[in-house]
Design a protein around this motif. Structure first.
Motif, short mmCIF file in Angstrom:
data_model
loop_
_atom_site.label_atom_id
_atom_site.label_comp_id
_atom_site.label_asym_id
_atom_site.label_seq_id
_atom_site.Cartn_x
_atom_site.Cartn_y
_atom_site.Cartn_z
N LEU A 42 -10.67 19.68 4.10
CA LEU A 42 -9.89 18.62 3.48
C LEU A 42 -9.30 17.72 4.55
N VAL A 43 -9.26 16.43 4.27
CA VAL A 43 -8.64 15.44 5.16
C VAL A 43 -7.42 14.87 4.43
N HIS A 44 -6.24 14.93 5.08
CA HIS A 44 -4.99 14.49 4.44
C HIS A 44 -4.36 13.37 5.25
N THR A 45 -3.90 12.32 4.56
CA THR A 45 -3.18 11.25 5.22
C THR A 45 -2.24 10.58 4.23
N LEU A 46 -1.27 9.84 4.74
CA LEU A 46 -0.44 8.99 3.89
C LEU A 46 0.06 7.81 4.72
N ASP A 47 0.29 6.71 4.03
CA ASP A 47 0.78 5.51 4.71
C ASP A 47 1.44 4.61 3.67
N PHE A 48 2.59 4.04 4.01
CA PHE A 48 3.25 3.08 3.13
C PHE A 48 4.17 2.19 3.96
N PHE A 49 4.43 0.99 3.46
CA PHE A 49 5.26 0.03 4.20
C PHE A 49 5.73 -1.09 3.28
N PRO A 50 6.65 -1.94 3.74
CA PRO A 50 7.12 -3.06 2.94
C PRO A 50 6.09 -4.20 2.94
N PRO A 51 6.22 -5.15 2.01
CA PRO A 51 5.25 -6.24 1.91
C PRO A 51 5.21 -7.10 3.18
N MET A 52 3.98 -7.48 3.56
CA MET A 52 3.79 -8.43 4.65
C MET A 52 3.21 -9.76 4.13
N VAL A 53 2.98 -9.81 2.81
CA VAL A 53 2.50 -11.03 2.14
C VAL A 53 3.32 -11.22 0.87
N ASP A 54 3.34 -12.45 0.36
CA ASP A 54 4.14 -12.75 -0.82
C ASP A 54 3.47 -12.30 -2.12
N ASP A 55 2.16 -12.34 -2.16
CA ASP A 55 1.42 -12.01 -3.38
C ASP A 55 1.43 -10.50 -3.60
N PRO A 56 2.06 -10.00 -4.69
CA PRO A 56 2.15 -8.55 -4.88
C PRO A 56 0.80 -7.88 -5.07
N TYR A 57 -0.13 -8.55 -5.71
CA TYR A 57 -1.47 -7.99 -5.93
C TYR A 57 -2.19 -7.79 -4.59
#
Length: 325
Positions: A42-57
């Protein structure tokens, strides 16, 4: 967080004694790998951060592409993903809907399943994924393993951090922003599928520590590299914006951390230095392959319209770990 901060914190954590942990946090690799059988890990990872662009999509697409990338950087195939959401309860929920829509579409494109997630009320928006993939225990790519004589190939252009910085102050052109957004939202899946046909000695993806920071991790203190700055794929406007000092604080942290490891040749300009230190979001794969395989691999990557290049060579006998020519 800067690489020097993380290195100090991780050094104090207890080491896991489990023979089935094939890749842990001790070598700053892209993901963890845990062996289940002789033929499956199994390969496990995670990543998250605040927006760097205005468009939420678009933000949702980029954040998901960035998180998924670590699985491919390990030679794995993503299978499941879980959403990580921080969102103010008083903000328009339509924005969150668009973020999650963008992320879920990238998970689907990756061939994985969005299986759930977790959300909390927060003062700021943050989004990302926890991703699980699979890999054969004998076919793992790690960020170590470069061999003298190998050539280095980068599969996406650099400069997205600089362009995002310029865009925040209204100085980036529409074309530059479009180029950066397209690059960040492109999955590394397609490059990884091509790379699987070739003898890969080492691989990583280029993200927050910049090209030189992730190369430094890849060399692991036991190898040296020469970088061909003229062959490094770059979004053209990033060089011009760097000349105008539209740069990021994270790039300066990367520069300070790597000062004793990198030497720039006399013909390498300030703007190229900044591009090489520039933190990337959802950057390309940096792969070390035998010289005899590199030209064919590059040609096949380019046939997919991936803006890539042979950007360096693994050498020995230099005074500094990395020489940029």
């Amino acid at each position: 967080m800067g690489p020097e901060v993380l290195a100090n914190i991780l050094a104090g954590l207890p080491k896991t004694e489990d023979a089935n942990v094939l890749v842990g946090f001790d070598q700053s690799d892209d993901a963890a790998v845990y062996r289940l059988t002789d033929e499956l890990a199994l390969v496990h990872t995670l990543d998250f951060f605040p927006p760097m662009v205005d468009d939420p999509y678009l933000f949702g697409q980029i954040a998901a592409a960035n998180a998924l990338s670590d699985i491919w950087a390990m030679g794995g195939v993503p299978k499941t993903a879980l959403n990580i959401v921080c969102f103010p309860d008083k903000m328009d929920l339509g924005i969150l809907d668009r973020i999650l829509q963008g992320g879920s579409e990238k998970v689907l494109e990756a061939g994985a399943v969005l299986a759930g997630g977790h959300s909390i009320d927060d003062v700021d928006v943050k989004y990302g994924l926890s991703v699980t993939g699979i890999v054969h225990p004998e076919r793992i790519y790690t960020n170590r393993g470069c061999a003298v004589g190998d050539l280095l190939i980068l599969t996406k252009p650099l400069g997205v951090g600089i362009i995002c910085a310029a865009n925040r102050v209204g100085e980036a052109s529409e074309q530059a922003v479009k180029h950066a957004l397209t690059s960040m939202a492109t999955l590394n899946k397609y490059a990884a599928e091509v790379m699987a046909k070739y003898p890969v000695h080492a691989c990583t993806d280029v993200t927050g520590f910049g090209f030189l920071g992730h190369l430094h991790e890849m060399l692991g203190g036991g190898r040296q590299a020469v970088i061909f700055s003229g062959e490094v794929p770059v979004i053209p406007e990033a060089l011009a914006y760097a000349e105008e000092f539209l740069i990021t604080g994270a790039a300066q942290r990367n520069r300070n951390y790597l000062a004793e490891h990198v030497q720039f040749g006399p013909n390498v300009g300030f703007s190229m230095e900044e591009v090489l230190f520039d933190p990337q979001t959802s950057g390309g794969l940096l792969v070390s392959v035998p010289k005899e395989a590199a030209t064919e691999l590059l040609a096949e990557l380019r046939s997919l319209d991936l803006p890539c290049g042979i950007v360096g060579e693994i050498v020995e006998g230099q005074e500094k770990e990395i020489m940029v020519r």
